[in-house]
Write a protein that holds these residues in place. Sequence first.
Motif, short mmCIF file in Angstrom:
data_model
loop_
_atom_site.label_atom_id
_atom_site.label_comp_id
_atom_site.label_asym_id
_atom_site.label_seq_id
_atom_site.Cartn_x
_atom_site.Cartn_y
_atom_site.Cartn_z
N PHE A 69 10.82 46.68 10.52
CA PHE A 69 10.00 45.90 11.43
C PHE A 69 10.05 44.41 11.08
O PHE A 69 10.19 43.56 11.96
CB PHE A 69 8.56 46.41 11.40
CG PHE A 69 7.64 45.62 12.28
CD1 PHE A 69 7.68 45.76 13.65
CD2 PHE A 69 6.74 44.72 11.74
CE1 PHE A 69 6.86 45.02 14.48
CE2 PHE A 69 5.91 43.98 12.54
CZ PHE A 69 5.96 44.14 13.92
N PHE A 70 9.95 44.08 9.79
CA PHE A 70 10.01 42.67 9.40
C PHE A 70 11.40 42.09 9.64
O PHE A 70 11.52 40.91 9.96
CB PHE A 70 9.59 42.49 7.94
CG PHE A 70 8.11 42.68 7.75
CD1 PHE A 70 7.20 41.99 8.53
CD2 PHE A 70 7.64 43.56 6.81
CE1 PHE A 70 5.84 42.17 8.37
CE2 PHE A 70 6.28 43.75 6.64
CZ PHE A 70 5.37 43.05 7.41
N GLY A 71 12.43 42.91 9.53
CA GLY A 71 13.77 42.45 9.89
C GLY A 71 13.85 42.11 11.36
O GLY A 71 14.47 41.11 11.75
N ALA A 72 13.21 42.93 12.20
CA ALA A 72 13.19 42.65 13.64
C ALA A 72 12.44 41.35 13.93
O ALA A 72 12.88 40.53 14.75
CB ALA A 72 12.54 43.81 14.39
N CYS A 73 11.31 41.14 13.25
CA CYS A 73 10.56 39.89 13.44
C CYS A 73 11.37 38.69 13.00
O CYS A 73 11.38 37.65 13.68
CB CYS A 73 9.25 39.95 12.65
SG CYS A 73 8.08 41.14 13.27
N PHE A 74 12.07 38.82 11.88
CA PHE A 74 12.88 37.72 11.36
C PHE A 74 14.02 37.38 12.33
O PHE A 74 14.25 36.21 12.64
CB PHE A 74 13.43 38.10 9.99
CG PHE A 74 14.25 37.03 9.35
CD1 PHE A 74 13.66 35.87 8.88
CD2 PHE A 74 15.62 37.19 9.20
CE1 PHE A 74 14.41 34.88 8.28
CE2 PHE A 74 16.38 36.21 8.60
CZ PHE A 74 15.77 35.05 8.14
N LEU A 75 14.71 38.40 12.84
CA LEU A 75 15.78 38.15 13.80
C LEU A 75 15.26 37.53 15.09
O LEU A 75 15.90 36.65 15.66
CB LEU A 75 16.53 39.45 14.12
CG LEU A 75 17.52 39.93 13.09
CD1 LEU A 75 18.15 41.24 13.54
CD2 LEU A 75 18.59 38.90 12.84
N TYR A 76 14.09 37.97 15.53
CA TYR A 76 13.52 37.41 16.75
C TYR A 76 13.19 35.93 16.55
O TYR A 76 13.46 35.11 17.43
CB TYR A 76 12.26 38.19 17.13
CG TYR A 76 11.60 37.65 18.36
CD1 TYR A 76 12.13 37.92 19.63
CD2 TYR A 76 10.46 36.86 18.28
CE1 TYR A 76 11.54 37.40 20.77
CE2 TYR A 76 9.87 36.35 19.41
CZ TYR A 76 10.41 36.63 20.66
OH TYR A 76 9.81 36.11 21.77
N ARG A 77 12.62 35.59 15.40
CA ARG A 77 12.29 34.19 15.13
C ARG A 77 13.55 33.34 15.02
O ARG A 77 13.59 32.22 15.53
CB ARG A 77 11.47 34.07 13.83
CG ARG A 77 10.11 34.71 13.89
CD ARG A 77 9.18 33.98 14.78
NE ARG A 77 8.92 32.66 14.21
CZ ARG A 77 8.23 31.72 14.80
NH1 ARG A 77 7.74 31.92 15.98
NH2 ARG A 77 8.05 30.56 14.22
N LEU A 78 14.57 33.85 14.35
CA LEU A 78 15.83 33.10 14.25
C LEU A 78 16.45 32.90 15.63
O LEU A 78 16.92 31.81 15.94
CB LEU A 78 16.82 33.84 13.36
CG LEU A 78 16.66 33.70 11.85
CD1 LEU A 78 17.70 34.53 11.14
CD2 LEU A 78 16.75 32.26 11.43
N ASP A 79 16.42 33.94 16.44
CA ASP A 79 17.02 33.85 17.77
C ASP A 79 16.27 32.85 18.63
O ASP A 79 16.88 32.05 19.34
CB ASP A 79 17.02 35.23 18.42
CG ASP A 79 17.79 35.24 19.72
OD1 ASP A 79 18.88 34.64 19.77
OD2 ASP A 79 17.30 35.85 20.69
N SER A 80 14.94 32.87 18.57
CA SER A 80 14.18 31.92 19.39
C SER A 80 14.34 30.50 18.88
O SER A 80 14.34 29.55 19.66
CB SER A 80 12.71 32.32 19.46
OG SER A 80 12.13 32.25 18.17
N ALA A 81 14.48 30.32 17.58
CA ALA A 81 14.68 28.98 17.03
C ALA A 81 16.05 28.43 17.40
O ALA A 81 16.18 27.25 17.75
CB ALA A 81 14.51 29.00 15.51
N TRP A 82 17.07 29.28 17.34
CA TRP A 82 18.42 28.83 17.68
C TRP A 82 18.58 28.63 19.18
O TRP A 82 19.33 27.76 19.61
CB TRP A 82 19.46 29.80 17.17
CG TRP A 82 19.68 29.69 15.69
CD1 TRP A 82 19.35 28.64 14.90
CD2 TRP A 82 20.29 30.65 14.86
NE1 TRP A 82 19.70 28.88 13.61
CE2 TRP A 82 20.27 30.12 13.55
CE3 TRP A 82 20.82 31.91 15.06
CZ2 TRP A 82 20.79 30.81 12.47
CZ3 TRP A 82 21.33 32.59 13.97
CH2 TRP A 82 21.32 32.04 12.70
#
Length: 88
Positions: A69-82
């Motif tokens: 779940f935290f991996g999913a949150c991390f990827l989502y944040r990276l994707d939205s930042a990029w």
Amino acid sequence: MSPYRWMMNNGAGILFATSLLLFAVSLAGSFGTPRPFPSEPGQSPERLMFLLSLVGGLGTAVSHSALTFFGACFLYRLDSAWASGGKK
């Protein structure tokens, strides 16, 4: 679009769905042997053990799915930042 590219574009959603699946499977596995809830007033130790196994099952399910779940949150944040160019 290739399957690899699709998975990379949707990685956060895939990890989130996987974490929900891990949670459900871990919770179901904790209660693999069905035990009835003790209902008679004199069975308080059995009732306590049932409630403790319920809490333990929830804890096991959360611990098995937390990293995904935290991996999913991390990827989502990276994707939205990029996607926004690092600007919020």
